[in-house]
Design a protein around this motif. Structure first.
Motif, PDB file in Angstrom:
ATOM      1  N   CYS A  55       0.843  -1.183   0.000  1.00 42.60           N
ATOM      2  CA  CYS A  55       0.000   0.000   0.000  1.00 42.60           C
ATOM      3  C   CYS A  55       0.880   1.234   0.000  1.00 42.60           C
ATOM      4  CB  CYS A  55      -0.948   0.009   1.206  1.00 42.60           C
ATOM      5  SG  CYS A  55      -0.106   0.128   2.794  1.00 42.60           S
ATOM      6  N   TRP A  74      -3.553   4.158  -1.911  1.00 40.31           N
ATOM      7  CA  TRP A  74      -3.844   2.995  -2.742  1.00 40.31           C
ATOM      8  C   TRP A  74      -3.394   1.702  -2.057  1.00 40.31           C
ATOM      9  CZ3 TRP A  74       0.566   0.310  -3.835  1.00 40.31           C
ATOM     10  CH2 TRP A  74       1.780   1.028  -3.830  1.00 40.31           C
ATOM     11  N   GLU A  75      -4.034   0.617  -2.468  1.00 36.73           N
ATOM     12  CA  GLU A  75      -3.631  -0.714  -2.024  1.00 36.73           C
ATOM     13  C   GLU A  75      -3.290  -1.534  -3.257  1.00 36.73           C
ATOM     14  OE1 GLU A  75      -5.645  -1.805   2.085  1.00 36.73           O
ATOM     15  OE2 GLU A  75      -7.144  -1.614   0.505  1.00 36.73           O
ATOM     16  N   GLN A 138      -7.917   3.911  -3.095  1.00 35.93           N
ATOM     17  CA  GLN A 138      -9.049   3.661  -2.203  1.00 35.93           C
ATOM     18  C   GLN A 138      -9.777   4.930  -1.794  1.00 35.93           C
ATOM     19  OE1 GLN A 138     -10.032   0.644  -1.602  1.00 35.93           O
ATOM     20  NE2 GLN A 138      -8.291  -0.436  -2.455  1.00 35.93           N
ATOM     21  N   TYR A 139      -9.034   5.995  -1.539  1.00 33.95           N
ATOM     22  CA  TYR A 139      -9.686   7.239  -1.157  1.00 33.95           C
ATOM     23  C   TYR A 139      -8.738   8.425  -1.313  1.00 33.95           C
ATOM     24  CZ  TYR A 139      -7.288   6.220   3.307  1.00 33.95           C
ATOM     25  OH  TYR A 139      -6.359   5.910   4.264  1.00 33.95           O
TER      26      TYR A 139
END
Length: 201
Positions: A55, A74-75, A138-139
């Motif tokens: 990540c 991010w992952e 992811q955000y």
């Protein structure tokens, strides 16, 4: 000792793919009307090769509609034929989409026939000089969703173990196809840029 290193499981324990490592480069956002490249910085925050997981954060610097650099968390999934294969199976990506994107990496070409034969289950990537990954944002860390960027898609990523360079292609059915990410390792861990002002939950 030396013996412990001899039984290194997949994928290669790449010394350049570790937490704290920083990369800098560009993402080309090409469309028919305009050809732009954003400056991009990436930092790896966590990496668990055994679980095929990593990540990090990505910072896009000159995004047209944003008045500040846009940072996303991010992952990643490491393709190791154990935890993850070359087939995404989600995020609106079909097997054809997968092959089309992976095939843009020259380092994938030698693996293609095996992938088509059995889905890549028998491919031994443990000593392969490249690591293939998917990065899914992811955000947003520091801005709202109305910053002019979308994180609906994901990146197909190829990492070179020899020089730490990263190339990638962004996949999102609703965005310009094959936006290319090109990053070089900045060599120094914990430097390049800092996220001390952001709290990652």
């Amino acid at each position: 000792g030396q013996e412990a290193n001899a039984v290194q499981p997949s994928p290669p324990s790449c010394s350049l793919l570790t937490a704290g490592r920083c990369f800098a480069g560009t993402q080309n956002v090409s469309s028919l009307q305009k050809d732009e490249a954003w400056k991009v910085n990436v930092r790896i925050h966590g990496c668990d090769i055994e679980q095929g997981y990593l990540c990090g954060t990505m910072e896009a610097l000159n995004v047209p509609l944003a008045d500040t650099p846009v940072v996303t968390f991010w992952e990643g999934e490491i393709v190791d034929a154990k935890n993850y294969t070359f087939f995404t199976g989600k995020w609106e990506a079909s097997a054809e989409d997968d092959v089309r994107h992976w095939s843009k990496f020259p380092s994938f070409t030698p693996l293609l026939s095996q992938i088509e034969a059995d889905g890549g289950k028998s491919v031994d990537l443990s000593n392969y000089p490249y690591i293939f990954m998917r990065w899914k944002e992811q955000y947003f860390v520091n801005v709202g969703v109305d910053c002019g960027l979308t994180i609906a898609g994901f990146y197909y990523v190829c990492f070179s173990c020899s020089d730490g360079s990263i190339s990638g292609f962004y996949y999102d059915p609703n965005s310009s196809p094959f936006q290319k990410l090109e990053l070089k390792c900045t060599n120094e861990k914990q430097s390049g840029f800092t996220f001390s002002s952001y709290e990652l939950q």
